[in-house]
Design a protein around this motif. Structure first.
Motif, mmCIF file in Angstrom:
data_model
loop_
_atom_site.group_PDB
_atom_site.id
_atom_site.type_symbol
_atom_site.label_atom_id
_atom_site.label_comp_id
_atom_site.label_asym_id
_atom_site.label_seq_id
_atom_site.Cartn_x
_atom_site.Cartn_y
_atom_site.Cartn_z
ATOM 1 N N ALA A 1 0.843 -1.201 0.000
ATOM 2 C CA ALA A 1 0.000 0.000 0.000
ATOM 3 C C ALA A 1 0.878 1.250 0.000
ATOM 4 N N ASP A 2 0.407 2.311 -0.642
ATOM 5 C CA ASP A 2 1.192 3.550 -0.737
ATOM 6 C C ASP A 2 1.707 4.007 0.617
ATOM 7 N N GLY A 3 0.887 3.973 1.638
ATOM 8 C CA GLY A 3 1.276 4.469 2.951
ATOM 9 C C GLY A 3 2.305 3.602 3.661
ATOM 10 N N ASP A 4 2.467 2.361 3.205
ATOM 11 C CA ASP A 4 3.420 1.447 3.833
ATOM 12 C C ASP A 4 4.736 1.361 3.060
ATOM 13 N N ARG A 5 4.826 2.043 1.926
ATOM 14 C CA ARG A 5 6.047 2.000 1.120
ATOM 15 C C ARG A 5 7.118 2.886 1.733
ATOM 16 N N TRP A 6 8.376 2.488 1.573
ATOM 17 C CA TRP A 6 9.503 3.327 1.970
ATOM 18 C C TRP A 6 10.511 3.312 0.848
ATOM 19 N N ASP A 7 11.070 4.496 0.616
ATOM 20 C CA ASP A 7 11.896 4.742 -0.563
ATOM 21 C C ASP A 7 13.120 3.852 -0.637
ATOM 22 N N CYS A 8 13.345 3.354 -1.844
ATOM 23 C CA CYS A 8 14.538 2.565 -2.137
ATOM 24 C C CYS A 8 15.451 3.376 -3.055
ATOM 25 N N GLY A 9 14.867 4.233 -3.854
ATOM 26 C CA GLY A 9 15.637 5.007 -4.824
ATOM 27 C C GLY A 9 15.935 6.407 -4.338
ATOM 28 N N PHE A 10 16.295 7.241 -5.269
ATOM 29 C CA PHE A 10 16.630 8.633 -5.004
ATOM 30 C C PHE A 10 16.268 9.416 -6.249
ATOM 31 N N VAL A 11 16.362 10.725 -6.199
ATOM 32 C CA VAL A 11 16.036 11.546 -7.357
ATOM 33 C C VAL A 11 16.904 11.102 -8.527
ATOM 34 N N GLY A 12 16.274 10.798 -9.638
ATOM 35 C CA GLY A 12 17.003 10.350 -10.817
ATOM 36 C C GLY A 12 17.034 8.843 -10.990
ATOM 37 N N THR A 13 16.495 8.082 -10.030
ATOM 38 C CA THR A 13 16.446 6.627 -10.158
ATOM 39 C C THR A 13 15.568 6.251 -11.340
#
Length: 141
Positions: free
Chosen positions: A38-50
């Protein structure tokens, strides 16, 4: 007799191929399930430009984020996030401590520096950035 052995070899090849395809589909399905977050349970793996390629190469999931109250169901900015089977290290933060985290000696040094910067020249001001080498001098508040 030769026809039977060729037939057995063909059967074995077909069986091995079917097994391979089955395992491949299972792996793809498992990967999709772990990206079902779910969107609210996601945590970033990438960064700007990924990019999608670099995100997936890092073992992460690539999905557009859903927008609510929009004429479009999908946001134009994609999202690279960790799959559900990767544990979020932020959930293991210790929010309580049995000590301040530094020595008494360090505390005394910091307290003395703080106290030395109170009520500068009897003005009641606190020096935020001591600077005796620049015209205008230190920054007070």
């Amino acid at each position: 007799s030769d026809d039977a052995s060729v037939s057995d070899q063909e059967k074995m090849l077909i069986l091995e191929g079917a097994l391979f395809v089955g395992l491949l589909l299972a792996a793809v399905t498992a990967g999709q399930d772990s990206c079902n977050v779910a969107d609210g349970d996601r945590w970033d793996c990438g960064f700007v430009g990924t990019t999608q390629a670099s995100c997936e190469a890092d073992g992460c999931c690539w999905r557009p984020a859903l927008l609510k109250n929009s004429s479009s169901n999908l946001r134009d900015t994609p999202w690279c996030f960790y799959p559900s089977d990767v544990k979020n290290p932020c959930n293991d933060i210790k929010w309580s401590a049995d000590s301040p985290g530094f020595t008494q000696e360090y505390y005394d040094i910091m307290y003395n520096n703080y106290a030395a910067n109170l009520n500068i020249d009897g003005s009641g001001a606190v020096v935020a950035a001591p600077d005796t080498n620049t015209p205008g001098g230190s920054y007070y508040y």
